[in-house]
Design a protein around this motif. Structure first.
Motif, PDB file in Angstrom:
ATOM      1  N   THR A 159       0.792  -1.428  -0.022  1.00  0.00           N
ATOM      2  CA  THR A 159       0.020  -0.085  -0.142  1.00  0.00           C
ATOM      3  C   THR A 159       1.059   1.134   0.058  1.00  0.00           C
ATOM      4  O   THR A 159       0.486   2.158  -0.204  1.00  0.00           O
ATOM      5  N   SER A 160       2.193   1.521   0.452  1.00  0.00           N
ATOM      6  CA  SER A 160       2.924   2.599   0.366  1.00  0.00           C
ATOM      7  C   SER A 160       2.933   2.894  -1.146  1.00  0.00           C
ATOM      8  O   SER A 160       3.425   3.964  -1.239  1.00  0.00           O
TER       9      SER A 160
ATOM     10  N   ILE B 185      -9.183  10.812  -5.961  1.00  0.00           N
ATOM     11  CA  ILE B 185      -8.887  11.512  -4.743  1.00  0.00           C
ATOM     12  C   ILE B 185      -7.452  11.396  -4.748  1.00  0.00           C
ATOM     13  O   ILE B 185      -6.826  10.392  -5.250  1.00  0.00           O
ATOM     14  N   ASP B 186      -6.685  12.711  -4.383  1.00  0.00           N
ATOM     15  CA  ASP B 186      -5.130  12.594  -4.306  1.00  0.00           C
ATOM     16  C   ASP B 186      -4.736  11.642  -3.109  1.00  0.00           C
ATOM     17  O   ASP B 186      -5.799  11.231  -2.310  1.00  0.00           O
ATOM     18  N   ARG B 187      -3.532  11.681  -2.948  1.00  0.00           N
ATOM     19  CA  ARG B 187      -2.801  10.805  -1.727  1.00  0.00           C
ATOM     20  C   ARG B 187      -3.297  11.021  -0.462  1.00  0.00           C
ATOM     21  O   ARG B 187      -3.832  10.331   0.449  1.00  0.00           O
ATOM     22  N   ASP B 188      -3.227  12.455  -0.015  1.00  0.00           N
ATOM     23  CA  ASP B 188      -3.733  12.853   1.001  1.00  0.00           C
ATOM     24  C   ASP B 188      -5.115  13.205   1.515  1.00  0.00           C
ATOM     25  O   ASP B 188      -5.314  13.620   2.487  1.00  0.00           O
ATOM     26  N   GLY B 189      -5.900  13.270   0.233  1.00  0.00           N
ATOM     27  CA  GLY B 189      -7.274  13.283   0.333  1.00  0.00           C
ATOM     28  C   GLY B 189      -7.474  14.857   0.193  1.00  0.00           C
ATOM     29  O   GLY B 189      -8.880  15.427   0.674  1.00  0.00           O
TER      30      GLY B 189
ATOM     31  N   LEU C 278     -10.651   3.459   1.066  1.00  0.00           N
ATOM     32  CA  LEU C 278     -11.225   4.562  -0.040  1.00  0.00           C
ATOM     33  C   LEU C 278     -12.710   4.276   0.084  1.00  0.00           C
ATOM     34  O   LEU C 278     -13.517   3.237   0.331  1.00  0.00           O
ATOM     35  N   TYR C 279     -13.724   5.444   0.294  1.00  0.00           N
ATOM     36  CA  TYR C 279     -14.974   5.404   0.383  1.00  0.00           C
ATOM     37  C   TYR C 279     -15.414   6.370  -0.724  1.00  0.00           C
ATOM     38  O   TYR C 279     -14.908   7.248  -1.494  1.00  0.00           O
TER      39      TYR C 279
ATOM     40  N   ASP D 225      -9.331   6.972   4.120  1.00  0.00           N
ATOM     41  CA  ASP D 225      -8.495   7.029   5.495  1.00  0.00           C
ATOM     42  C   ASP D 225      -7.376   6.212   5.126  1.00  0.00           C
ATOM     43  O   ASP D 225      -7.254   5.061   5.060  1.00  0.00           O
ATOM     44  N   ASN D 226      -6.269   6.892   4.942  1.00  0.00           N
ATOM     45  CA  ASN D 226      -5.262   6.276   4.813  1.00  0.00           C
ATOM     46  C   ASN D 226      -4.785   5.453   6.069  1.00  0.00           C
ATOM     47  O   ASN D 226      -3.831   4.255   5.667  1.00  0.00           O
TER      48      ASN D 226
END
Length: 123
Positions: free
Chosen positions: A27-28, A50-54, A78-79, A72-73
Protein backbone atom coordinates in the motif's frame (compact mmCIF):
# COMPACT_ATOMS: atom_id res chain seq x y z
CA UNK A 1 -1.73 -4.41 -4.23
CA UNK A 2 -5.14 -5.94 -3.75
CA UNK A 3 -8.30 -3.86 -3.64
CA UNK A 4 -11.55 -5.12 -2.14
CA UNK A 5 -14.72 -3.13 -2.68
CA UNK A 6 -17.96 -3.60 -0.80
CA UNK A 7 -21.09 -1.73 0.20
CA UNK A 8 -23.25 -2.10 -2.87
CA UNK A 9 -26.88 -3.08 -2.72
CA UNK A 10 -30.45 -2.25 -3.66
CA UNK A 11 -31.84 1.18 -2.90
CA UNK A 12 -34.78 3.29 -4.00
CA UNK A 13 -34.24 6.46 -5.97
CA UNK A 14 -33.36 9.28 -3.63
CA UNK A 15 -31.65 6.96 -1.20
CA UNK A 16 -28.01 6.67 -0.14
CA UNK A 17 -25.25 4.09 -0.06
CA UNK A 18 -21.63 4.18 1.03
CA UNK A 19 -19.08 2.10 -0.81
CA UNK A 20 -15.76 1.11 0.73
CA UNK A 21 -12.57 -0.14 -0.87
CA UNK A 22 -9.84 -1.61 1.30
CA UNK A 23 -6.29 -1.94 0.03
CA UNK A 24 -3.80 -4.58 1.10
CA UNK A 25 -0.31 -5.55 0.05
CA UNK A 26 2.20 -2.91 -0.98
CA UNK A 27 0.00 0.00 0.00
CA UNK A 28 2.98 2.35 0.32
CA UNK A 29 2.96 2.57 -3.48
CA UNK A 30 -0.59 3.92 -3.58
CA UNK A 31 -1.09 7.52 -4.52
CA UNK A 32 -4.29 8.65 -6.14
CA UNK A 33 -7.36 6.48 -6.13
CA UNK A 34 -10.63 6.51 -7.96
CA UNK A 35 -14.03 4.99 -8.51
CA UNK A 36 -15.40 3.86 -11.86
CA UNK A 37 -18.70 2.25 -12.79
CA UNK A 38 -20.02 0.13 -15.59
CA UNK A 39 -23.64 -0.47 -16.45
CA UNK A 40 -24.70 -3.45 -18.60
CA UNK A 41 -24.01 -2.78 -22.26
CA UNK A 42 -22.10 0.41 -21.55
CA UNK A 43 -18.44 1.37 -21.35
CA UNK A 44 -16.70 1.83 -18.02
CA UNK A 45 -17.26 5.35 -16.77
CA UNK A 46 -15.19 7.52 -14.45
CA UNK A 47 -16.99 8.57 -11.26
CA UNK A 48 -14.50 10.31 -8.94
CA UNK A 49 -10.87 10.41 -7.89
CA UNK A 50 -8.87 11.66 -4.93
CA UNK A 51 -5.23 12.46 -4.33
CA UNK A 52 -2.92 10.76 -1.87
CA UNK A 53 -3.62 12.89 1.19
CA UNK A 54 -7.29 13.47 0.39
CA UNK A 55 -6.96 17.19 -0.16
CA UNK A 56 -7.95 17.20 -3.84
CA UNK A 57 -10.89 15.50 -5.50
CA UNK A 58 -12.46 15.44 -8.93
CA UNK A 59 -15.91 14.26 -9.99
CA UNK A 60 -17.77 13.38 -13.12
CA UNK A 61 -20.42 15.97 -13.88
CA UNK A 62 -23.12 13.33 -13.55
CA UNK A 63 -22.38 12.77 -9.85
CA UNK A 64 -21.09 16.17 -8.76
CA UNK A 65 -22.96 17.43 -5.72
CA UNK A 66 -24.41 14.00 -4.96
CA UNK A 67 -21.36 11.77 -4.44
CA UNK A 68 -18.39 12.35 -2.13
CA UNK A 69 -15.08 10.51 -2.39
CA UNK A 70 -12.84 10.29 0.66
CA UNK A 71 -10.08 8.13 2.10
CA UNK A 72 -8.65 7.06 5.42
CA UNK A 73 -5.00 6.25 4.85
CA UNK A 74 -4.57 4.88 8.36
CA UNK A 75 -7.10 2.21 7.41
CA UNK A 76 -5.99 1.91 3.78
CA UNK A 77 -9.61 2.49 2.82
CA UNK A 78 -11.30 4.52 0.11
CA UNK A 79 -14.94 5.55 0.36
CA UNK A 80 -17.68 6.75 -1.94
CA UNK A 81 -20.70 8.29 -0.25
CA UNK A 82 -23.57 8.30 -2.70
CA UNK A 83 -26.61 10.44 -1.94
CA UNK A 84 -29.73 11.29 -3.94
CA UNK A 85 -29.23 8.15 -5.99
CA UNK A 86 -30.89 7.97 -9.39
CA UNK A 87 -31.90 5.02 -11.54
CA UNK A 88 -29.10 5.94 -13.94
CA UNK A 89 -26.57 5.33 -11.15
CA UNK A 90 -27.28 1.60 -11.42
CA UNK A 91 -23.98 -0.08 -12.25
CA UNK A 92 -21.12 -2.20 -10.97
CA UNK A 93 -18.75 0.12 -9.10
CA UNK A 94 -15.02 -0.59 -8.99
CA UNK A 95 -12.20 1.10 -7.14
CA UNK A 96 -8.75 1.60 -8.58
CA UNK A 97 -5.37 2.92 -7.53
CA UNK A 98 -2.74 4.83 -9.42
CA UNK A 99 0.86 5.93 -9.11
CA UNK A 100 -0.32 9.41 -10.16
CA UNK A 101 -1.22 11.74 -7.30
CA UNK A 102 -4.54 12.89 -8.80
CA UNK A 103 -5.16 10.36 -11.56
CA UNK A 104 -8.10 11.90 -13.38
CA UNK A 105 -10.69 10.36 -15.64
CA UNK A 106 -8.75 7.97 -17.85
CA UNK A 107 -8.68 4.36 -16.71
CA UNK A 108 -5.29 4.00 -18.43
CA UNK A 109 -3.48 5.69 -15.55
CA UNK A 110 -4.83 3.34 -12.92
CA UNK A 111 -2.63 0.37 -12.11
CA UNK A 112 -4.67 -1.81 -9.78
CA UNK A 113 -8.36 -2.59 -9.81
CA UNK A 114 -10.75 -4.12 -7.34
CA UNK A 115 -13.68 -6.29 -8.24
CA UNK A 116 -16.98 -4.53 -8.74
CA UNK A 117 -19.74 -4.09 -6.20
CA UNK A 118 -23.24 -3.85 -7.65
CA UNK A 119 -25.43 -0.84 -7.00
CA UNK A 120 -29.04 -1.09 -8.13
CA UNK A 121 -31.35 1.89 -7.85
CA UNK A 122 -35.07 1.34 -8.33
CA UNK A 123 -37.64 3.97 -9.25
Amino acid sequence: VQLQACGGGFVQAGGSLRLSCTASGSTSSLYGMGWFRQAPGKDREFVACIDRDGSSTYYADSVKGRFTISRDNAKNTLYLQMNSLEVDDTASYSCASSSWNLPGTSDRVYDYWGQGTQVTVSS
